[in-house]
Write a protein that holds these residues in place. Sequence first.
Motif, PDB file in Angstrom:
ATOM      1  N   ARG A   1       0.831  -1.214   0.000  1.00 35.23           N
ATOM      2  CA  ARG A   1       0.000   0.000   0.000  1.00 35.23           C
ATOM      3  C   ARG A   1       0.862   1.259   0.000  1.00 35.23           C
ATOM      4  N   ARG A   2       1.929   1.240   0.797  1.00 33.73           N
ATOM      5  CA  ARG A   2       2.826   2.397   0.829  1.00 33.73           C
ATOM      6  C   ARG A   2       3.489   2.605  -0.526  1.00 33.73           C
ATOM      7  N   GLU A   3       3.885   1.521  -1.173  1.00 34.36           N
ATOM      8  CA  GLU A   3       4.530   1.625  -2.484  1.00 34.36           C
ATOM      9  C   GLU A   3       3.568   2.215  -3.513  1.00 34.36           C
ATOM     10  N   ILE A   4       2.312   1.740  -3.508  1.00 36.77           N
ATOM     11  CA  ILE A   4       1.325   2.259  -4.456  1.00 36.77           C
ATOM     12  C   ILE A   4       1.002   3.713  -4.143  1.00 36.77           C
ATOM     13  N   ASP A   5       0.830   4.029  -2.865  1.00 38.24           N
ATOM     14  CA  ASP A   5       0.557   5.415  -2.467  1.00 38.24           C
ATOM     15  C   ASP A   5       1.642   6.358  -2.987  1.00 38.24           C
ATOM     16  N   GLY A   6       2.888   5.928  -2.853  1.00 33.78           N
ATOM     17  CA  GLY A   6       3.992   6.759  -3.306  1.00 33.78           C
ATOM     18  C   GLY A   6       3.954   6.978  -4.808  1.00 33.78           C
ATOM     19  N   PHE A   7       3.719   5.904  -5.549  1.00 26.14           N
ATOM     20  CA  PHE A   7       3.662   6.003  -7.015  1.00 26.14           C
ATOM     21  C   PHE A   7       2.492   6.878  -7.462  1.00 26.14           C
ATOM     22  N   VAL A   8       1.323   6.646  -6.887  1.00 17.04           N
ATOM     23  CA  VAL A   8       0.131   7.405  -7.291  1.00 17.04           C
ATOM     24  C   VAL A   8       0.284   8.885  -6.938  1.00 17.04           C
ATOM     25  N   GLY A   9       0.826   9.176  -5.760  1.00 11.14           N
ATOM     26  CA  GLY A   9       1.031  10.567  -5.373  1.00 11.14           C
ATOM     27  C   GLY A   9       1.985  11.286  -6.295  1.00 11.14           C
ATOM     28  N   GLU A  10       3.091  10.616  -6.633  1.00 11.15           N
ATOM     29  CA  GLU A  10       4.111  11.224  -7.489  1.00 11.15           C
ATOM     30  C   GLU A  10       3.628  11.359  -8.930  1.00 11.15           C
ATOM     31  N   THR A  11       2.970  10.321  -9.451  1.00 10.59           N
ATOM     32  CA  THR A  11       2.587  10.283 -10.862  1.00 10.59           C
ATOM     33  C   THR A  11       1.337  11.098 -11.155  1.00 10.59           C
ATOM     34  N   PHE A  12       0.353  11.041 -10.261  1.00 11.13           N
ATOM     35  CA  PHE A  12      -0.938  11.679 -10.518  1.00 11.13           C
ATOM     36  C   PHE A  12      -1.259  12.826  -9.555  1.00 11.13           C
ATOM     37  N   GLY A  13      -0.986  12.607  -8.266  1.00  6.60           N
ATOM     38  CA  GLY A  13      -1.373  13.592  -7.258  1.00  6.60           C
ATOM     39  C   GLY A  13      -0.788  14.962  -7.507  1.00  6.60           C
ATOM     40  N   ARG A  14       0.454  15.007  -7.951  1.00  7.78           N
ATOM     41  CA  ARG A  14       1.115  16.300  -8.182  1.00  7.78           C
ATOM     42  C   ARG A  14       0.487  17.046  -9.354  1.00  7.78           C
ATOM     43  N   LYS A  15      -0.172  16.321 -10.255  1.00  8.13           N
ATOM     44  CA  LYS A  15      -0.783  16.937 -11.438  1.00  8.13           C
ATOM     45  C   LYS A  15      -2.228  17.344 -11.198  1.00  8.13           C
ATOM     46  N   VAL A  16      -2.993  16.498 -10.500  1.00 11.13           N
ATOM     47  CA  VAL A  16      -4.430  16.747 -10.371  1.00 11.13           C
ATOM     48  C   VAL A  16      -4.852  17.154  -8.962  1.00 11.13           C
ATOM     49  N   GLY A  17      -3.943  17.046  -7.991  1.00 11.87           N
ATOM     50  CA  GLY A  17      -4.283  17.346  -6.606  1.00 11.87           C
ATOM     51  C   GLY A  17      -4.739  16.089  -5.881  1.00 11.87           C
ATOM     52  N   LYS A  18      -4.363  15.963  -4.619  1.00  9.66           N
ATOM     53  CA  LYS A  18      -4.612  14.725  -3.886  1.00  9.66           C
ATOM     54  C   LYS A  18      -6.096  14.419  -3.706  1.00  9.66           C
ATOM     55  N   ASP A  19      -6.943  15.451  -3.735  1.00  8.57           N
ATOM     56  CA  ASP A  19      -8.382  15.225  -3.567  1.00  8.57           C
ATOM     57  C   ASP A  19      -9.053  14.769  -4.859  1.00  8.57           C
ATOM     58  N   ASN A  20      -8.302  14.779  -5.955  1.00 11.29           N
ATOM     59  CA  ASN A  20      -8.864  14.410  -7.258  1.00 11.29           C
ATOM     60  C   ASN A  20      -8.292  13.111  -7.804  1.00 11.29           C
ATOM     61  N   VAL A  21      -7.664  12.337  -6.950  1.00 12.72           N
ATOM     62  CA  VAL A  21      -7.127  11.041  -7.373  1.00 12.72           C
ATOM     63  C   VAL A  21      -7.372  10.023  -6.272  1.00 12.72           C
ATOM     64  N   ILE A  22      -7.701   8.818  -6.678  1.00 12.38           N
ATOM     65  CA  ILE A  22      -7.884   7.730  -5.724  1.00 12.38           C
ATOM     66  C   ILE A  22      -7.583   6.419  -6.435  1.00 12.38           C
ATOM     67  N   TRP A  23      -7.117   5.435  -5.690  1.00 15.86           N
ATOM     68  CA  TRP A  23      -6.772   4.153  -6.306  1.00 15.86           C
ATOM     69  C   TRP A  23      -7.388   3.012  -5.522  1.00 15.86           C
ATOM     70  N   PHE A  24      -7.500   1.867  -6.201  1.00 18.24           N
ATOM     71  CA  PHE A  24      -7.946   0.648  -5.529  1.00 18.24           C
ATOM     72  C   PHE A  24      -7.428  -0.568  -6.300  1.00 18.24           C
ATOM     73  N   LYS A  25      -7.389  -1.671  -5.617  1.00 16.49           N
ATOM     74  CA  LYS A  25      -7.010  -2.942  -6.241  1.00 16.49           C
ATOM     75  C   LYS A  25      -8.129  -3.936  -6.005  1.00 16.49           C
ATOM     76  N   ASN A  26      -8.576  -4.574  -7.074  1.00 20.92           N
ATOM     77  CA  ASN A  26      -9.676  -5.525  -6.960  1.00 20.92           C
ATOM     78  C   ASN A  26      -9.311  -6.704  -6.074  1.00 20.92           C
ATOM     79  N   TRP A  27     -10.298  -7.178  -5.327  1.00 24.68           N
ATOM     80  CA  TRP A  27     -10.120  -8.453  -4.642  1.00 24.68           C
ATOM     81  C   TRP A  27      -9.924  -9.509  -5.724  1.00 24.68           C
ATOM     82  N   LYS A  28      -9.226 -10.573  -5.384  1.00 22.26           N
ATOM     83  CA  LYS A  28      -8.990 -11.638  -6.360  1.00 22.26           C
ATOM     84  C   LYS A  28     -10.291 -12.156  -6.954  1.00 22.26           C
TER      85      LYS A  28
END
Length: 221
Positions: free
Chosen positions: A157-184
């Motif tokens: 989760r920390r690894e994904i949070d870091g990637f999403v924040g760096e790749t998307f959050g800086r461009k669209v703002g943290k309130d405009n991006v969210i991620w999830f991973k499907n259950w198997k």
Amino acid sequence: MGSRTPLPYWQINVPPSQREAACPPFLANLQPKDLSIISTPDALYCTITWPEVRKIIAENRIDAFQRVPSDLRRYLAYHWKLKKEYGSVMEFVLSERLRWKEPIRAEGMPFEKESDIKILYNDWPYGIDERIVHLVIWTKFELEDDPLTDDLTEKARREIDGFVGETFGRKVGKDNVIWFKNWKSLKSVHAVEHFHVMLYNADPAFIEEITNGDIPLSRKV
């Protein structure tokens, strides 16, 4: 006046001239959730808003996401066709969308190398506000699951949070991006690691750049 005979579920959201007497094979033996959606007229579907998207993901109710009924029909028809032509949806994704060859091996640690990651549109997005962009992040490396919970480990989760924040959050703002991973149990493509990112009101130029000009299949077929 006599009462009208209800349409069979496979004829709902289909123009009268295109209705089939027999149920098409891609709509046979549906799971209860899909059957319920397919049986619903598009006019009765309620679009999922950005606050609702955030709430669904925050509460880990990923199964609450669903497609517009007519879009689900197209999705099921296309997946049925892919399985006939490619043997499985996974084979199609690997050969036509990702263009990765098996065996899939990462060149670096998680999120270390761009060559281990591909960002594409979700080909068949949910019935969400049209201002929301739904992307899928495909990775050659595994995202570690906790076998006891069928959920990501805190490290992953920390690894994904870091990637999403760096790749998307800086461009669209943290309130405009969210991620999830499907259950198997909810994954439509197994054996290729991926997670989902949703962006609200993102600049189309940024989306074109980050996806390398990708176009979702739902716009092509």
